[in-house]
Design a protein around this motif. Structure first.
Motif, PDB file in Angstrom:
ATOM      1  N   TYR A  68      18.977  34.970  28.079  1.00  0.00           N
ATOM      2  CA  TYR A  68      19.128  35.582  29.398  1.00  0.00           C
ATOM      3  C   TYR A  68      20.480  36.265  29.612  1.00  0.00           C
ATOM      4  O   TYR A  68      20.558  37.237  30.384  1.00  0.00           O
ATOM      5  CB  TYR A  68      18.938  34.531  30.493  1.00  0.00           C
ATOM      6  CG  TYR A  68      17.503  34.140  30.718  1.00  0.00           C
ATOM      7  CD1 TYR A  68      16.591  35.038  31.278  1.00  0.00           C
ATOM      8  CD2 TYR A  68      17.037  32.871  30.370  1.00  0.00           C
ATOM      9  CE1 TYR A  68      15.269  34.682  31.479  1.00  0.00           C
ATOM     10  CE2 TYR A  68      15.716  32.504  30.572  1.00  0.00           C
ATOM     11  CZ  TYR A  68      14.839  33.416  31.129  1.00  0.00           C
ATOM     12  OH  TYR A  68      13.535  33.073  31.323  1.00  0.00           O
ATOM     13  N   PRO A  73      20.650  41.386  28.608  1.00  0.00           N
ATOM     14  CA  PRO A  73      21.573  42.429  29.089  1.00  0.00           C
ATOM     15  C   PRO A  73      21.932  43.446  28.005  1.00  0.00           C
ATOM     16  O   PRO A  73      22.009  44.647  28.289  1.00  0.00           O
ATOM     17  CB  PRO A  73      22.804  41.627  29.533  1.00  0.00           C
ATOM     18  CG  PRO A  73      22.304  40.264  29.797  1.00  0.00           C
ATOM     19  CD  PRO A  73      21.211  40.044  28.799  1.00  0.00           C
ATOM     20  N   ALA A  76      19.040  45.768  27.565  1.00  0.00           N
ATOM     21  CA  ALA A  76      18.919  46.661  28.722  1.00  0.00           C
ATOM     22  C   ALA A  76      19.966  47.779  28.675  1.00  0.00           C
ATOM     23  O   ALA A  76      19.647  48.957  28.922  1.00  0.00           O
ATOM     24  CB  ALA A  76      19.059  45.863  30.014  1.00  0.00           C
ATOM     25  N   MET A  80      19.364  51.769  28.373  1.00  0.00           N
ATOM     26  CA  MET A  80      19.949  52.697  29.344  1.00  0.00           C
ATOM     27  C   MET A  80      20.689  53.835  28.644  1.00  0.00           C
ATOM     28  O   MET A  80      20.635  54.990  29.072  1.00  0.00           O
ATOM     29  CB  MET A  80      20.915  51.947  30.267  1.00  0.00           C
ATOM     30  CG  MET A  80      20.271  51.024  31.260  1.00  0.00           C
ATOM     31  SD  MET A  80      21.528  50.166  32.244  1.00  0.00           S
ATOM     32  CE  MET A  80      20.630  48.700  32.728  1.00  0.00           C
ATOM     33  N   LEU A  99      24.676  50.286  37.503  1.00  0.00           N
ATOM     34  CA  LEU A  99      23.332  49.864  37.093  1.00  0.00           C
ATOM     35  C   LEU A  99      23.369  48.734  36.060  1.00  0.00           C
ATOM     36  O   LEU A  99      22.674  47.718  36.232  1.00  0.00           O
ATOM     37  CB  LEU A  99      22.545  51.060  36.555  1.00  0.00           C
ATOM     38  CG  LEU A  99      21.097  50.773  36.111  1.00  0.00           C
ATOM     39  CD1 LEU A  99      20.294  50.170  37.257  1.00  0.00           C
ATOM     40  CD2 LEU A  99      20.436  52.055  35.589  1.00  0.00           C
ATOM     41  N   PRO A 100      24.168  48.836  34.981  1.00  0.00           N
ATOM     42  CA  PRO A 100      24.240  47.707  34.036  1.00  0.00           C
ATOM     43  C   PRO A 100      24.739  46.413  34.667  1.00  0.00           C
ATOM     44  O   PRO A 100      24.245  45.331  34.341  1.00  0.00           O
ATOM     45  CB  PRO A 100      25.217  48.216  32.961  1.00  0.00           C
ATOM     46  CG  PRO A 100      25.110  49.695  33.026  1.00  0.00           C
ATOM     47  CD  PRO A 100      24.913  50.008  34.479  1.00  0.00           C
ATOM     48  N   LEU A 102      24.323  45.504  37.737  1.00  0.00           N
ATOM     49  CA  LEU A 102      23.217  44.979  38.539  1.00  0.00           C
ATOM     50  C   LEU A 102      22.209  44.268  37.638  1.00  0.00           C
ATOM     51  O   LEU A 102      21.724  43.175  37.977  1.00  0.00           O
ATOM     52  CB  LEU A 102      22.537  46.109  39.306  1.00  0.00           C
ATOM     53  CG  LEU A 102      21.281  45.722  40.098  1.00  0.00           C
ATOM     54  CD1 LEU A 102      21.599  44.666  41.146  1.00  0.00           C
ATOM     55  CD2 LEU A 102      20.651  46.961  40.744  1.00  0.00           C
ATOM     56  N   VAL A 103      21.903  44.867  36.495  1.00  0.00           N
ATOM     57  CA  VAL A 103      20.979  44.242  35.543  1.00  0.00           C
ATOM     58  C   VAL A 103      21.552  42.918  35.044  1.00  0.00           C
ATOM     59  O   VAL A 103      20.834  41.914  34.939  1.00  0.00           O
ATOM     60  CB  VAL A 103      20.688  45.189  34.363  1.00  0.00           C
ATOM     61  CG1 VAL A 103      19.922  44.461  33.253  1.00  0.00           C
ATOM     62  CG2 VAL A 103      19.903  46.398  34.839  1.00  0.00           C
ATOM     63  N   ASN A 104      22.854  42.896  34.740  1.00  0.00           N
ATOM     64  CA  ASN A 104      23.494  41.645  34.326  1.00  0.00           C
ATOM     65  C   ASN A 104      23.346  40.573  35.389  1.00  0.00           C
ATOM     66  O   ASN A 104      23.046  39.407  35.090  1.00  0.00           O
ATOM     67  CB  ASN A 104      24.981  41.880  34.044  1.00  0.00           C
ATOM     68  CG  ASN A 104      25.230  42.530  32.698  1.00  0.00           C
ATOM     69  OD1 ASN A 104      24.292  42.925  32.003  1.00  0.00           O
ATOM     70  ND2 ASN A 104      26.482  42.661  32.331  1.00  0.00           N
ATOM     71  N   ILE A 106      21.033  40.281  37.673  1.00  0.00           N
ATOM     72  CA  ILE A 106      19.638  39.825  37.707  1.00  0.00           C
ATOM     73  C   ILE A 106      19.354  38.878  36.535  1.00  0.00           C
ATOM     74  O   ILE A 106      18.713  37.832  36.701  1.00  0.00           O
ATOM     75  CB  ILE A 106      18.680  41.027  37.682  1.00  0.00           C
ATOM     76  CG1 ILE A 106      18.823  41.843  38.979  1.00  0.00           C
ATOM     77  CG2 ILE A 106      17.231  40.568  37.504  1.00  0.00           C
ATOM     78  CD1 ILE A 106      18.075  43.160  38.963  1.00  0.00           C
ATOM     79  N   CYS A 107      19.843  39.229  35.354  1.00  0.00           N
ATOM     80  CA  CYS A 107      19.642  38.366  34.173  1.00  0.00           C
ATOM     81  C   CYS A 107      20.317  37.014  34.359  1.00  0.00           C
ATOM     82  O   CYS A 107      19.766  35.977  33.980  1.00  0.00           O
ATOM     83  CB  CYS A 107      20.189  39.055  32.929  1.00  0.00           C
ATOM     84  SG  CYS A 107      19.224  40.482  32.358  1.00  0.00           S
ATOM     85  N   TRP A 140      29.768  43.714  40.340  1.00  0.00           N
ATOM     86  CA  TRP A 140      28.852  44.826  40.612  1.00  0.00           C
ATOM     87  C   TRP A 140      29.275  45.579  41.870  1.00  0.00           C
ATOM     88  O   TRP A 140      29.332  46.815  41.872  1.00  0.00           O
ATOM     89  CB  TRP A 140      27.432  44.296  40.762  1.00  0.00           C
ATOM     90  CG  TRP A 140      26.444  45.323  41.248  1.00  0.00           C
ATOM     91  CD1 TRP A 140      26.164  46.532  40.664  1.00  0.00           C
ATOM     92  CD2 TRP A 140      25.623  45.246  42.416  1.00  0.00           C
ATOM     93  NE1 TRP A 140      25.210  47.211  41.390  1.00  0.00           N
ATOM     94  CE2 TRP A 140      24.864  46.439  42.476  1.00  0.00           C
ATOM     95  CE3 TRP A 140      25.451  44.279  43.400  1.00  0.00           C
ATOM     96  CZ2 TRP A 140      23.953  46.677  43.495  1.00  0.00           C
ATOM     97  CZ3 TRP A 140      24.543  44.521  44.409  1.00  0.00           C
ATOM     98  CH2 TRP A 140      23.804  45.708  44.456  1.00  0.00           C
TER      99      TRP A 140
END
Length: 222
Positions: A68, A73, A76, A80, A99-100, A102-104, A106-107, A140
């Motif tokens: 995770y 990440p 992802a 990207m 954006l990265p 934000l993905v981090n 979420i992960c 973020w």
């Protein structure tokens, strides 16, 4: 904007290298922010009361954190870059980071959720991963206006964690690990400044963020 960032970064890559740049970059890569939580999980499975857990449970714990907080990440961010959503996979430009990050975030939330629902992860361990969620969320938000050092924040959080583990479990957690982590924080921060990736203010803010998030999360959730 992404194409503009890529052109700017091509110019940076073609610039003459500084002395010892390869060494400095290697040190920076070795202690990359995405590696920190997996390394922390590995240390906790060896040098804390979690060491008495069966090997299969410890391997599951470390593997879950790896999946995770590192694999997902990294995958992802790579995608990207491939699909031109960010200029460079290393996210050297602040405009690439929203954006990265934000993905981090979420992960890391998914990681915390998965760890919580295993039923065997101690609360003090969950508090540390709560800190990772808080840290990535704040980073973020900051990324919309400023380029705080993710290396400094992640490595400082790890160093603080190791020192706290020594305070909690002095009979099993070696002090040298915490002290080595503190030295590594200073070394990594120096490489980020030397390579021109961050200013002194950006790495100092990163260190402050990492330490603050760990202390706050432990005070609330441990």
């Amino acid at each position: 904007e992404v194409s503009q960032i890529r052109e700017e970064q091509k110019a940076q890559f073609s610039a003459p290298k500084k002395p010892y740049q390869t060494l400095m970059q290697s040190i920076s890569n070795l202690f990359h922010p995405l590696l920190v939580l997996t390394l922390t999980a590995l240390v906790m499975s060896i040098y804390t009361p979690m060491s008495i857990y069966p090997f299969a449970i410890k391997a599951f714990f470390v593997g879950e954190v790896f999946f995770y907080t590192l694999f997902m990440p990294a995958l992802a961010i790579t995608l990207m870059h491939v699909f031109h959503l960010v200029g460079h996979w290393a996210l050297r430009d602040r405009r690439d980071r929203a954006l990265p990050f934000l993905v981090n975030f979420i992960c890391y939330v998914m990681n915390l959720y998965a760890l919580h629902h295993t039923g065997f992860i101690p609360q003090w361990v969950l508090a540390i991963y709560w800190a990772s969620v808080i840290l990535t969320f704040i980073a973020w938000i900051i990324s919309f206006w400023w380029k705080i050092s993710a290396h400094a924040s992640a490595d400082a959080a790890a160093a603080t964690t190791f020192l706290m583990l020594y305070y909690w479990f002095p009979q099993s957690m070696p002090l040298w690990l915490g002290l080595a982590a503190v030295i590594i924080v200073g070394l990594v921060c120096s490489t980020r400044i030397y390579l021109g990736r961050h200013t002194l203010a950006q790495v100092a803010a990163g260190v402050l963020l990492g330490v603050s998030c760990i202390l706050t999360a432990v005070a609330i959730f441990a």
